[in-house]
Design a protein around this motif. Structure first.
Motif, PDB file in Angstrom:
ATOM      1  N   LYS A  20     -56.511  40.366   0.799  1.00  0.00           N
ATOM      2  CA  LYS A  20     -56.325  39.328  -0.221  1.00  0.00           C
ATOM      3  C   LYS A  20     -56.520  37.932   0.346  1.00  0.00           C
ATOM      4  O   LYS A  20     -56.890  37.005  -0.377  1.00  0.00           O
ATOM      5  CB  LYS A  20     -54.934  39.450  -0.835  1.00  0.00           C
ATOM      6  CG  LYS A  20     -54.779  40.620  -1.789  1.00  0.00           C
ATOM      7  CD  LYS A  20     -53.416  40.588  -2.463  1.00  0.00           C
ATOM      8  CE  LYS A  20     -53.275  41.747  -3.449  1.00  0.00           C
ATOM      9  NZ  LYS A  20     -51.949  41.734  -4.124  1.00  0.00           N
ATOM     10  N   ALA A  21     -56.280  37.772   1.641  1.00  0.00           N
ATOM     11  CA  ALA A  21     -56.441  36.456   2.265  1.00  0.00           C
ATOM     12  C   ALA A  21     -57.887  35.959   2.207  1.00  0.00           C
ATOM     13  O   ALA A  21     -58.135  34.761   2.391  1.00  0.00           O
ATOM     14  CB  ALA A  21     -55.970  36.514   3.722  1.00  0.00           C
ATOM     15  N   PHE A  22     -58.823  36.847   1.929  1.00  0.00           N
ATOM     16  CA  PHE A  22     -60.236  36.467   1.864  1.00  0.00           C
ATOM     17  C   PHE A  22     -60.618  35.881   0.502  1.00  0.00           C
ATOM     18  O   PHE A  22     -61.768  35.503   0.290  1.00  0.00           O
ATOM     19  CB  PHE A  22     -61.116  37.675   2.174  1.00  0.00           C
ATOM     20  CG  PHE A  22     -61.173  38.047   3.630  1.00  0.00           C
ATOM     21  CD1 PHE A  22     -62.352  37.928   4.339  1.00  0.00           C
ATOM     22  CD2 PHE A  22     -60.048  38.513   4.281  1.00  0.00           C
ATOM     23  CE1 PHE A  22     -62.414  38.274   5.683  1.00  0.00           C
ATOM     24  CE2 PHE A  22     -60.094  38.863   5.613  1.00  0.00           C
ATOM     25  CZ  PHE A  22     -61.280  38.742   6.325  1.00  0.00           C
ATOM     26  N   GLY A  23     -59.681  35.836  -0.436  1.00  0.00           N
ATOM     27  CA  GLY A  23     -59.928  35.189  -1.720  1.00  0.00           C
ATOM     28  C   GLY A  23     -61.014  35.853  -2.548  1.00  0.00           C
ATOM     29  O   GLY A  23     -60.930  37.032  -2.876  1.00  0.00           O
ATOM     30  N   LYS A  26     -64.274  40.211  -5.166  1.00  0.00           N
ATOM     31  CA  LYS A  26     -65.582  40.818  -5.382  1.00  0.00           C
ATOM     32  C   LYS A  26     -65.574  42.299  -5.036  1.00  0.00           C
ATOM     33  O   LYS A  26     -66.218  43.112  -5.720  1.00  0.00           O
ATOM     34  CB  LYS A  26     -66.638  40.087  -4.563  1.00  0.00           C
ATOM     35  CG  LYS A  26     -68.055  40.566  -4.801  1.00  0.00           C
ATOM     36  CD  LYS A  26     -69.057  39.762  -3.984  1.00  0.00           C
ATOM     37  CE  LYS A  26     -70.484  40.250  -4.212  1.00  0.00           C
ATOM     38  NZ  LYS A  26     -71.461  39.469  -3.403  1.00  0.00           N
ATOM     39  N   THR A  27     -64.843  42.687  -3.991  1.00  0.00           N
ATOM     40  CA  THR A  27     -64.805  44.100  -3.593  1.00  0.00           C
ATOM     41  C   THR A  27     -64.069  44.966  -4.613  1.00  0.00           C
ATOM     42  O   THR A  27     -64.222  46.181  -4.607  1.00  0.00           O
ATOM     43  CB  THR A  27     -64.132  44.293  -2.226  1.00  0.00           C
ATOM     44  OG1 THR A  27     -62.729  43.983  -2.320  1.00  0.00           O
ATOM     45  CG2 THR A  27     -64.781  43.440  -1.156  1.00  0.00           C
TER      46      THR A  27
END
Length: 466
Positions: A15-18, A23-24
Motif C-alpha cells: 500500500k505504501a506504493f500508492g 493499479k495491481t
C-alpha cells in the motif's frame, strides 16, 4: 519485507506504493478486488518459491492467491491481507521453429498469444476474448471457437511447467509427472502455479465472420426456431451464441445471435447467416475479420460501456430445449425490468459441436464433462452497490433453474464448469466422476491445502496411501 531479503528479480508492491499498488488491484470485475498485504510480480520462475516459503513461515501463514489475467468474476485471484502472486511480467509467447507449437507463459493474456500467432499465421485453441488470462482459462478446461474441430484447450496442451506448494518447479507432460499433467487439465488452480504451457498450433483457419444480429424480444420464438433448424445442420467450422440483453439507448429486451464462422472459398458465412437474416434483424454488424486477434476484440465496444460490478455463474446442459430458454427469458426479462440498476445483466447460451469433447474419455483429463453438452453463462452486472445483492441472487437462481430443467429433461445433473463457478457450488458437481482421483492427487501434491482459493478440493489421504 524487502526484495533483497528474498533474493528475487521481481517487484514487491505494498500500500505504501500508492497508485502503483492500486493499479495491481484492478480486475475485470470490481467485485473481485480485495486488498492484499503484498503483491509480488515475479520476473523469473525462481522468484516464486521464496515467496511461498515466506507465506508459510508467517504466524498464521499468509493466504496466497495467483493472478493471471484477472478476468474471473470471483475473488480467487485476490486476497484480503495475504499475498497475490501477479504473473503479469511472465507473459512471453514463443513459436517453435516448425510452427507446430507455441510456448506461453502463465501470465499471458490471449491478446499476447494472438498477436504472436497473427505474425506466424497460425492458430491455437484459445479463448474468445483478448483480456482473459491464459492460465485460468487453460486449467479450467477451455471452451474455444475451435473446440468443434479440435476439442477443448486442455486437449491441446502438450506440456507445462508447474510450481508446487513445496516450491519445486516441475516439468509435466503425458510422460513426465503424468498425474500432475492430468490434474492441471481441468482441475483448476488446486495443484500449483502453472507458469508455462506448450500448446499445439495449426495453420490459421481465418478469416472469420463475427458480429451481432439483434432482434426485438417479440421475435425470440422465431429466432429459436431458426436456431433449432441450424442445430441439425451446422458444421465444426461454425458456432453461435444466443444472448439476452437490453442495449441502449432504448434498453428494451433484445435477443441477439453472435456468430463465429471460419470462412472458406464457398462463402460459408452467407449460407450460415441467411436464415437469420431472413428474420429481418434490427442490427446486423456481421463481417469477416482476418484472424483471432481481431475476433478477440470484436465485442470491445459492448464491454466498454458495461458496469464493472460483475458476477458470472454458468451451468452445463445436455441440450438447448426451447422451453428452457423461453423460461429463462421470462425470468430475465422480469428481473431486468424490475431492477433497472441491474438491467445490464445478460444471459449467454453457447451453441457449438461437442463431438471432439466427447471423443476424449472422462478419465483422460480432470475435466469431467465429456458427454455432448452446451453451456449457459448468467452474467450479472450492477450499476450500483445497492443492487449487487439482488443481482447476485438472480444469477444464482437463474443458474439453478437451468440445472433443474436439465434434471427434469434427462434425470441427470450436468454439473458446472469451473471457470463459471464462484466456489460455493457442490464440489462433486464441479469435478464429477473425477473428484475421487483429484482428491488423491491433492493429497500427493498439496496435502496441506496451501492452494485454498477457488473450488477447493479436500485431499483424501486414505486413498493416497493405498
Amino acid at each position: 519485507m524487502e526484495s533483497e531479503f528474498l533474493d528475487i528479480k521481481g517487484t514487491i508492491v505494498t500500500k505504501a506504493f500508492g497508485q502503483a499498488y492500486t493499479k495491481t488491484l484492478h480486475r475485470n470485475s470490481s467485485l473481485s478486488v480485495l486488498e492484499p498485504k503484498y503483491v509480488l510480480l515475479p520476473e523469473a520462475y525462481t522468484d516464486i518459491p521464496p515467496i511461498l516459503e515466506y507465506a508459510k513461515a508467517q504466524h498464521p501463514p499468509l493466504e496466497v492467491a495467483v493472478k493471471g489475467g484477472g478476468a474471473h468474476s470471483s475473488t480467487w485471484a485476490s486476497s484480503q491481507g495475504g499475498i497475490v502472486v501477479d504473473l503479469a511480467k511472465l507473459n512471453s509467447v514463443r513459436v517453435s521453429e516448425d510452427r507446430s507449437s507455441v510456448v506461453v507463459q502463465g501470465g499471458a493474456i490471449w491478446e499476447d498469444v494472438y498477436s504472436v500467432c497473427q505474425k506466424a499465421r497460425i492458430d491455437v485453441v484459445g479463448g474468445p476474448f483478448w483480456f482473459v488470462g491464459v492460465g485460468g482459462y487453460l486449467t479450467g478446461g477451455g471452451y474455444s471457437p475451435f473446440t468443434p474441430q479440435r476439442g477443448l484447450a486442455i486437449d491441446n496442451i502438450l506440456a507445462a511447467t508447474v510450481i508446487l506448494a513445496d516450491g519445486r518447479i516441475v516439468k509435466t507432460s503425458a510422460t513426465k509427472e503424468p498425474e500432475l499433467f492430468w490434474a492441471i487439465r481441468g482441475g483448476g488452480n488446486q495443484f500449483g502455479i502453472v507458469v508455462e504451457f506448450v500448446l499445439k498450433a495449426f495453420p490459421t483457419a481465418g478469416p472469420f465472420t463475427v458480429g451481432i444480429l439483434a432482434y426485438p424480444g417479440s421475435e425470440i420464438e422465431n429466432v429459436l426456431k431458426v436456431v433449432q433448424e441450424w442445430k441439425s445442420t451446422y458444421t465444426a467450422r461454425e458456432k453461435l451464441n444466443i444472448t439476452f440483453a437490453r442495449p441502449g439507448p432504448h434498453f428494451k429486451p433484445t435477443v441477439t445471435i453472435l456468430p463465429w464462422v471460419s470462412e472458406d472459398a464457398s462463402g460459408r458465412s452467407s449460407n450460415v447467416l441467411a436464415p437469420f437474416r431472413e428474420l429481418g434483424p434490427v442490427v446486423d454488424t456481421c463481417k469477416a475479420v482476418p484472424d483471432m486477434l481481431a475476433v478477440s476484440h470484436s465485442l470491445d465496444a459492448l464491454f466498454a460501456v458495461a458496469p464493472p460490478r460483475l458476477i458470472i455463474r454458468g451451468a452445463l446442459v445436455a441440450d438447448l430445449w426451447t422451453d428452457m430458454i423461453l423460461g429463462l427469458w421470462t425470468k430475465w426479462s422480469a428481473f431486468t425490468e424490475e431492477n433497472p440498476d441491474a438491467k445490464s445483466t445478460t444471459v449467454l447460451w453457447e451453441l457449438s459441436g461437442a463431438d471432439k469433447i466427447a471423443a476424449v474419455p472422462t478419465d483422460k483429463t480432470a475435466f469431467h464433462a465429456r458427454t455432448p453438452h452446451y453451456w449457459v453463462a448468467i452474467q450479472g452486472r450492477s450499476a450500483t452497490e445497492e443492487s449487487v445483492p439482488v443481482m447476485r441472487s438472480f444469477v444464482s437462481s437463474a443458474t439453478s433453474y437451468v440445472g433443474q430443467k436439465n434434471r427434469e429433461k434427462t434425470g441427470k445433473d450436468a454439473g458446472f464448469f469451473i471457470n463459471f463457478a464462484q466456489g460455493d457450488e457442490p464440489i462433486a458437481k464441479v469435478f464429477g466422476a473425477n473428484l475421487p482421483h483429484l482428491r488423491k492427487l491433492k493429497a500427493k501434491y498439496d496435502p496441506k491445502k496451501f492452494w485454498s482459493k477457488g473450488c477447493v478440493i479436500d485431499p483424501d489421504f486414505h486413498v493416497a496411501r493405498n
